[in-house]
Scaffold this motif. Structure first.
Motif, PDB file in Angstrom:
ATOM      1  N   GLU A 166      77.519  93.935  19.863  1.00 40.92           N
ATOM      2  CA  GLU A 166      77.250  95.372  19.724  1.00 40.92           C
ATOM      3  C   GLU A 166      76.936  95.769  18.294  1.00 40.92           C
ATOM      4  O   GLU A 166      76.367  96.839  18.057  1.00 40.92           O
ATOM      5  N   SER A 167      77.277  94.925  17.331  1.00 37.98           N
ATOM      6  CA  SER A 167      76.934  95.238  15.945  1.00 37.98           C
ATOM      7  C   SER A 167      75.450  94.979  15.674  1.00 37.98           C
ATOM      8  O   SER A 167      74.900  95.469  14.685  1.00 37.98           O
ATOM      9  N   ILE A 168      74.804  94.222  16.543  1.00 41.83           N
ATOM     10  CA  ILE A 168      73.374  93.932  16.409  1.00 41.83           C
ATOM     11  C   ILE A 168      72.562  94.744  17.409  1.00 41.83           C
ATOM     12  O   ILE A 168      71.545  95.338  17.056  1.00 41.83           O
ATOM     13  N   PHE A 169      73.018  94.775  18.667  1.00 42.48           N
ATOM     14  CA  PHE A 169      72.339  95.553  19.714  1.00 42.48           C
ATOM     15  C   PHE A 169      73.133  96.847  19.901  1.00 42.48           C
ATOM     16  O   PHE A 169      74.090  96.897  20.665  1.00 42.48           O
ATOM     17  N   ARG A 170      72.717  97.881  19.215  1.00 41.41           N
ATOM     18  CA  ARG A 170      73.497  99.113  19.165  1.00 41.41           C
ATOM     19  C   ARG A 170      73.269  99.964  20.413  1.00 41.41           C
ATOM     20  O   ARG A 170      72.142 100.164  20.848  1.00 41.41           O
TER      21      ARG A 170
END
Length: 619
Positions: A166-170
C-alpha cells in the motif's frame, strides 16, 4: 553544483531497484481504476507462470481468488523444483524459462516477473507441492521472512499469494470487471483450460470466436464471425455497425493492448486479401471501417517493447522462421480467400459493408477537408487545448501517464491548468454543453467545431494508432448540468469512437464533495459517508465546506486531486449492456419509458448546506 565523486555511485540489490523504479517492471502504478494499472500486472505475472505450465501439458485447472487486497493463485502443474523455490522468486535471472526445450513459446522469458511481484508486495508467500513434499517461503517487501519444508498429500503444483504494498499502490482496489476480462482472455486462448475465479468457472470451447461474441453485440454484426485456425495462429473477424476499427491481439497468450508487428501485419493482410478476392483496389480505410478482429500467434523468444509486454516488437516468429509479416500474410491470404469462396453470403455482406463505407467517406470528403484545415489553423493557437509536453505515442518512459482532462468552462479548466503536471497532463476546455450526437452520422464530427477540435486534440480521426493521451478524463461538476455534459461527451465517444472506450482510455474524475478540517488536520471527502467519518475522527466542531463545482476548488488544492492520489472511475462496457439500446434509451427521443423511469426514481434533495448548519448546531 553538487558534488559528484565515488561516494555518489550506488549499487542496488534486485529488490531495492524494483521498488525504486517499479515503472520499469510493471508500467504505471495506478489505483486499479485502469485495466493496465500495476496491481493487475502483478496478478498477470503470477498467472502467466501457471499458464505456461498448462501449455507444457501440466495442469488443466487454475484457481484464483481476489478478496479485498489479497490475491491467491493455485495451479496444478509440476510445481517449482523444491530446492529452487526461494531462488526462483528472489534472484534476478534465475528460472526455468531460459531452457527453450522446457518453455518453447512462453510469455515470460527474462526471469523478472515473479521477482517484481515479490518486491512490490508487503507480504508474498510461495508454496510448491512436488512429489509428496512441500516448501513454503514467506517474504515481506522482497525480504525472506520464513522458509519451511515438510511432507504433503496435496497434488503437485504451485500456490502463490500476495498483498500489493500500500505504500507503493496508494488507495488501490481490484475491480472485478478487469480481472474477469483478463481471465476470459486466458481461457479464450487456451482450449481445455478451466479457471476458477472467486468460485465461478471460466472455460471456452471456441477460442477467439467466443472472445468476439463476448465483446460485441451479435445483433449488430454484418455477417457471422469468420474463425480461422492454423499452426501457431488463430484469427476471428467480422464487421459491425460502429465507426472505427477494433482489434484484440495476443502473443503467446499475452494480451498486447498496444498491438505491434503482428497486429499491423493482420490489418495489412486483410486489406491485401480482400482486394485480391474482389479484384478491386478498394481504399484500405473502406475495407477496415467498422471491422472487429482478433489475432493470436505463438512465436519463439518474443521481443516486447517493455517488461509489461503490451506491444510486440519481434520481426520474426523464431530464430529460423519467417518474418511475422510474411507468416501472417501467407496464412490469411490462403485461409480467408478460401473461406470467402466457400461462403458466398458472407462475401456478399462484406462487399456491401465496404461499398457503404466508401459512399460514407465520399459524402463527407468535402466537409472533412474544410474541417481539417480549420483544425490545423486552430491548433496553432488553440485556446481550448492547453497541451502537455509528453504524449502517449511518444517513446518516453512517462507516456503511460499522459492525460487529457476535458472540463466545462474556463473556471474549472483554469484551476486544473494551474495545478497540473505540464509534462504529462493536458486540458481541453468546453464552452458549454456539447451537442447530443446520438443518431447522427460522422459528418457532424467535422461540422461541429468543438467535436472536430477534440478529435484532433486526441488524434483519433484515423484510429487509435496515433492516440496522444493514454487517459481521457471527463472532469465535470457533480451537479445536474455536470452529469448532463458527462453523458453528452460519453455519447460522442460511444457513437463515433467506441474503441476508445472499450480499450479503457476513458474515465470520470472524482473530486471531493466536502472539506472537513480543524486547526491541525484537513480531510477531503468524496461521499457523505466519508464526511461522517471525518467529523468523527476530528471531533469537536470542525469546519465543513461543500464544494459545489470544480471552479470553487483552488489550484493549490486541485493539485492534490489530480496527482498520485487521483481517483478515477473507469467507463466500462459489458456485454450485458447492449450499446445501441442503452444509447437509444438514455440519449434518444424522450420516450414514455424514460419518463416513467425518471418519475419512479425521482429523489427530492434537501439543501445540503442547511443540513450541515443544523448538524453543526446540534453538535
Amino acid at each position: 553544483m553538487t558534488t559528484y565523486n565515488e561516494d555518489s555511485i550506488r549499487s542496488l540489490d534486485w529488490k531495492e531497484h524494483i521498488r525504486l523504479r517499479p515503472g520499469m517492471y510493471i508500467g504505471k502504478l495506478g489505483d486499479g481504476s485502469a485495466y493496465d494499472d500495476g496491481i493487475y500486472v502483478l496478478l498477470k505475472e503470477i498467472v502467466d507462470n501457471s499458464i505456461d505450465e498448462f501449455v507444457m501439458g501440466a495442469g488443466k485447472t487454475i484457481d484464483i481468488t481476489v478478496h479485498e487486497n489479497k490475491v491467491a493463485v493455485r495451479d496444478y502443474g509440476r510445481g517449482i523444483p523444491i530446492g529452487s523455490v526461494v531462488d526462483v522468486v528472489s534472484k534476478i535471472n534465475t528460472g526455468g524459462k531460459y531452457d527453450s526445450k522446457a518453455f518453447q513459446k512462453s510469455v515470460g522469458l527474462n526471469g523478472v516477473g515473479t521477482k517484481a511481484v515479490n518486491a512490490l508486495s508487503s507480504q508474498f508467500v510461495v508454496q510448491s507441492y512436488r512429489q509428496g513434499v512441500t516448501r513454503i517461503a514467506q517474504f515481506g517487501c522482497g525480504e525472506l521472512v520464513s522458509d519451511e519444508q515438510k511432507e504433503t498429500s496435496q497434488r503437485n503444483g504451485t500456490a502463490t499469494s500476495f498483498f500489493p504494498d500500500e505504500s507503493i499502490f496508494r488507495n488501490y482496489k481490484f475491480r472485478t470487471e478487469f480481472v474477469e476480462n483478463m481471465i476470459w482472455n486466458y481461457v479464450f486462448l487456451n482450449a481445455g483450460l478451466t479457471i476458477n475465479f472467486n468460485g465461478q468457472k471460466y472455460i471456452s470451447e471456441n477460442g477467439l470466436k467466443d472472445l468476439l461474441e463476448r465483446n460485441i453485440d451479435t445483433e449488430a454484426m454484418r455477417y457471422p464471425i469468420i474463425h480461422l485456425k492454423g499452426e501457431d495462429i488463430e484469427i476471428a473477424l467480422t464487421h459491425g455497425q460502429q465507426y472505427g476499427e477494433e482489434y484484440y491481439s495476443f502473443v503467446n497468450g499475452q494480451h498486447t493492448t498496444q498491438g505491434g508487428t503482428h497486429q499491423a501485419s493482420f490489418r495489412e493482410a486483410i486489406v491485401k486479401t480482400v482486394r485480391e478476392f474482389y479484384k478491386k483496389e478498394f481504399d484500405a480505410a473502406d475495407i477496415r471501417s467498422s471491422i472487429i478482429g482478433a489475432i493470436a500467434i505463438k512465436v519463439q523468444e518474443p521481443v516486447f517493447e517493455s517488461q509489461t509486454k503490451t506491444k510486440l516488437g519481434s520481426q520474426s516468429i523464431g530464430p529460423e522462421g519467417p518474418t511475422v509479416r510474411t507468416f501472417i500474410n501467407d496464412f490469411i491470404k490462403k485461409a480467408l480467400d478460401d473461406y470467402l469462396h466457400k461462403n458466398q453470403d458472407t462475401a456478399d455482406a462484406l462487399l456491401k459493408r465496404i461499398l457503404q463505407s466508401e459512399r460514407e467517406r465520399k459524402d463527407i470528403a468535402g466537409i472533412k477537408k474544410l474541417a481539417n484545415e480549420r483544425a490545423k489553423k486552430a491548433s496553432l493557437h488553440n485556446r481550448k487545448l492547453r497541451d502537455c509536453k509528453v504524449h502517449y505515442n511518444d517513446k518516453n518512459e512517462r507516456n503511460q501517464e499522459t492525460t487529457l482532462f476535458i472540463t466545462e468552462g474556463d473556471s474549472a479548466s483554469g484551476s486544473i491548468t494551474k495545478s497540473r503536471d505540464v509534462q504529462t497532463q493536458a486540458v481541453f476546455s468546453l464552452k458549454g454543453k456539447p451537442l447530443n450526437s446520438y443518431g447522427m452520422s460522422k459528418k457532424i464530427v467535422y461540422e461541429n467545431e468543438e467535436f472536430n477540435l477534440l478529435q484532433h486534440a486526441l488524434n483519433i480521426e484515423d484510429g487509435l494508432d496515433g492516440l496522444r493521451y493514454n487517459n481521457i478524463v471527463v472532469a465535470t461538476d457533480a451537479d445536474v448540468d455536470g452529469m448532463h455534459i458527462r453523458l453528452l461527451l460519453l455519447t460522442f465517444f460511444l457513437q463515433f469512437f467506441p474503441d476508445l472506450v472499450k480499450a479503457g482510455h476513458v474515465s470520470i474524475l472524482q473530486t471531493p464533495l466536502f472539506r472537513v478540517r480543524n486547526k491541525k488536520e484537513t480531510i477531503y471527502c468524496y461521499s457523505d459517508e466519508e464526511r461522517q467519518r471525518a467529523i468523527a475522527k476530528l471531533g469537536g466542531k470542525p469546519e465543513i465546506t461543500r464544494f459545489k463545482g470544480l471552479g470553487e476548488i483552488s489550484p493549490s488544492e486541485f493539485g492534490l486531486f489530480i496527482g498520485k492520489d487521483i481517483r478515477l472511475d473507469p467507463v466500462i462496457l459489458s456485454k450485458e449492456n447492449k450499446l445501441p439500446q442503452l444509447m437509444e434509451y438514455y440519449m434518444g427521443k424522450n420516450t414514455p419509458e424514460r419518463q416513467r423511469h425518471i418519475v419512479d426514481n425521482l429523489r427530492i434533495e434537501v439543501d445540503l448546506e442547511e443540513e450541515l448548519a443544523k448538524a453543526a448546531v446540534t453538535a
